[in-house]
Write a protein that holds these residues in place. Structure first.
Motif, mmCIF file in Angstrom:
data_model
loop_
_atom_site.group_PDB
_atom_site.id
_atom_site.type_symbol
_atom_site.label_atom_id
_atom_site.label_comp_id
_atom_site.label_asym_id
_atom_site.label_seq_id
_atom_site.Cartn_x
_atom_site.Cartn_y
_atom_site.Cartn_z
ATOM 1 N N ALA A 47 16.707 -4.228 30.718
ATOM 2 C CA ALA A 47 15.617 -4.672 29.622
ATOM 3 C C ALA A 47 16.505 -5.326 28.628
ATOM 4 C CB ALA A 47 15.047 -3.392 29.240
ATOM 5 N N GLU A 48 17.768 -4.750 28.277
ATOM 6 C CA GLU A 48 18.433 -5.395 27.065
ATOM 7 C C GLU A 48 18.825 -6.786 27.494
ATOM 8 O OE1 GLU A 48 22.649 -4.139 24.759
ATOM 9 O OE2 GLU A 48 22.021 -3.419 26.560
ATOM 10 N N LEU A 49 18.841 -7.095 28.721
ATOM 11 C CA LEU A 49 19.283 -8.518 28.875
ATOM 12 C C LEU A 49 18.129 -9.240 29.200
ATOM 13 C CD1 LEU A 49 21.572 -8.178 32.025
ATOM 14 C CD2 LEU A 49 22.277 -9.045 29.788
ATOM 15 N N LEU A 50 17.169 -8.793 29.251
ATOM 16 C CA LEU A 50 15.724 -9.734 29.265
ATOM 17 C C LEU A 50 15.165 -9.891 27.704
ATOM 18 C CD1 LEU A 50 13.862 -8.046 32.276
ATOM 19 C CD2 LEU A 50 14.940 -10.296 32.199
ATOM 20 N N VAL A 51 15.436 -8.481 27.059
ATOM 21 C CA VAL A 51 14.915 -8.704 25.587
ATOM 22 C C VAL A 51 15.858 -9.950 24.745
ATOM 23 C CG1 VAL A 51 15.135 -7.583 23.214
ATOM 24 C CG2 VAL A 51 14.322 -6.174 25.476
ATOM 25 N N ALA A 52 16.942 -9.914 25.119
ATOM 26 C CA ALA A 52 17.944 -10.927 24.433
ATOM 27 C C ALA A 52 17.581 -12.327 25.183
ATOM 28 C CB ALA A 52 19.457 -10.778 24.925
ATOM 29 N N GLU A 53 17.071 -12.608 26.395
ATOM 30 C CA GLU A 53 16.903 -13.921 26.904
ATOM 31 C C GLU A 53 15.638 -14.364 26.086
ATOM 32 O OE1 GLU A 53 16.842 -17.447 28.792
ATOM 33 O OE2 GLU A 53 18.709 -15.852 28.515
ATOM 34 N N LEU A 54 14.698 -13.601 26.269
ATOM 35 C CA LEU A 54 13.331 -13.857 25.594
ATOM 36 C C LEU A 54 13.394 -14.079 23.981
ATOM 37 C CD1 LEU A 54 10.968 -11.124 27.122
ATOM 38 C CD2 LEU A 54 11.164 -13.557 27.670
ATOM 39 N N VAL A 83 7.342 -10.856 24.775
ATOM 40 C CA VAL A 83 7.745 -11.242 23.349
ATOM 41 C C VAL A 83 6.474 -12.312 23.104
ATOM 42 C CG1 VAL A 83 9.018 -12.943 22.111
ATOM 43 C CG2 VAL A 83 10.039 -11.051 23.500
ATOM 44 N N HIS A 84 5.717 -12.030 21.727
ATOM 45 C CA HIS A 84 5.029 -13.042 21.270
ATOM 46 C C HIS A 84 5.427 -13.930 20.000
ATOM 47 C CE1 HIS A 84 1.156 -10.687 22.892
ATOM 48 N NE2 HIS A 84 2.134 -10.013 23.194
ATOM 49 N N ASP A 85 4.950 -15.111 20.346
ATOM 50 C CA ASP A 85 5.367 -16.023 19.223
ATOM 51 C C ASP A 85 4.159 -16.999 18.946
ATOM 52 O OD1 ASP A 85 5.494 -18.582 20.713
ATOM 53 O OD2 ASP A 85 7.003 -17.913 21.659
ATOM 54 N N ALA A 123 -2.982 -16.689 18.928
ATOM 55 C CA ALA A 123 -2.124 -17.023 17.698
ATOM 56 C C ALA A 123 -0.903 -18.160 18.301
ATOM 57 C CB ALA A 123 -1.671 -15.881 17.242
ATOM 58 N N GLY A 124 -0.966 -17.938 19.635
ATOM 59 C CA GLY A 124 0.297 -18.727 20.206
ATOM 60 C C GLY A 124 0.324 -18.289 21.715
ATOM 61 N N LYS A 125 1.343 -17.671 22.083
ATOM 62 C CA LYS A 125 1.607 -17.309 23.537
ATOM 63 C C LYS A 125 2.464 -15.757 23.559
ATOM 64 C CE LYS A 125 6.185 -19.599 24.526
ATOM 65 N NZ LYS A 125 6.328 -20.111 23.204
ATOM 66 N N ALA A 126 2.423 -15.370 24.781
ATOM 67 C CA ALA A 126 3.374 -14.069 24.976
ATOM 68 C C ALA A 126 4.172 -14.370 26.428
ATOM 69 C CB ALA A 126 2.414 -13.031 25.084
ATOM 70 N N VAL A 127 5.397 -14.495 26.500
ATOM 71 C CA VAL A 127 6.207 -14.304 27.761
ATOM 72 C C VAL A 127 6.380 -13.034 28.143
ATOM 73 C CG1 VAL A 127 8.163 -15.328 28.759
ATOM 74 C CG2 VAL A 127 7.016 -16.646 27.147
ATOM 75 N N TRP A 128 6.103 -12.513 29.508
ATOM 76 C CA TRP A 128 6.154 -11.256 29.701
ATOM 77 C C TRP A 128 6.840 -11.096 30.976
ATOM 78 C CZ3 TRP A 128 4.477 -9.946 34.335
ATOM 79 C CH2 TRP A 128 3.482 -10.718 35.009
ATOM 80 N N CYS A 129 7.716 -9.881 31.089
ATOM 81 C CA CYS A 129 8.182 -9.590 32.487
ATOM 82 C C CYS A 129 8.128 -8.208 32.637
ATOM 83 C CB CYS A 129 9.803 -10.112 32.476
ATOM 84 S SG CYS A 129 10.713 -9.790 31.096
#
Length: 211
Positions: A47-54, A83-85, A123-129
């Protein structure tokens, strides 16, 4: 970094953040701390790696300082990292020979996650995993203990603590719960030392071995 956590039946944490290089390590630590509180330490590394990447993708492809939101959510046997942006530009997984600017960083998501994707929002997009949670006995025991402590602590009144204060509260609840169990066993004619010895034996045989 403000956050909001909803209680069972769905474990969900929402963390707004500013997409900056200084914020990414803080976001990673916040995610790991939240998973630890949920008893999901077995998923923390991925999860830590994925959070950092997103979060880094937001900086690179949306802009430094962009307002974004990280959502962690337990869904059955999976942990969803989202992650939403505010950008509607959808990331595309391209050939591994591409550089990071054309989407090579998404290969890390594809390699680590059980599934991933992008959802357009108003509002934009969400990238999820999603990460498949380890169902080993140690992880199940830690998660069960965390849920028990949440319930036990809530029985004494509503708790609105977060972060380090919340962790300290759960530790205090663990001590109180153990003390109550010892009183319970004594009231039924059991030797509390025997109960502790048996629990220690189970822990050493199952808990430590599984880790």
């Amino acid at each position: 970094m403000p956050g909001y956590e909803a209680a069972e039946p769905r474990l969900r944490c929402v963390l707004p953040f500013e997409a900056t290089s200084e914020e990414v390590p803080l976001l990673r630590r916040a995610a790991v701390a939240q998973l630890d509180q949920w008893g999901m330490a077995c998923a923390a590394d991925e999860a830590e790696l994925l959070v950092a990447e997103l979060a880094t993708n937001v900086i690179k492809h949306v802009g430094e300082g962009t307002s974004a939101t990280l959502i962690l959510e337990r869904r059955d046997a999976r942990l969803r990292v989202e992650v939403h942006d505010k950008s509607h530009a959808v990331p595309v997984l391209k050939a591994a020979s591409c550089d990071e600017e054309c989407g090579r960083g998404l290969h890390l998501l594809a390699a680590l996650a059980a599934d991933w994707g992008t959802v357009l929002t108003a509002a934009g997009k969400a990238v999820w995993c999603e990460i498949t949670l380890d169902q080993g006995s140690a992880c199940r025991r830690v998660e069960r203990a965390a849920q028990t402590l949440e319930t036990y602590q809530g029985a004494s009144g509503p708790t609105l603590l977060a972060g380090a204060e919340r962790t300290a509260g759960l530790e205090e609840a663990a001590i109180e719960l153990i003390a109550d169990l010892l009183h319970w066993s004594t009231a039924r004619g059991h030797d509390p030392d025997d109960i502790l010895d048996q629990a220690q034996m189970h822990y050493e045989a199952e808990g430590v071995a599984a880790w």
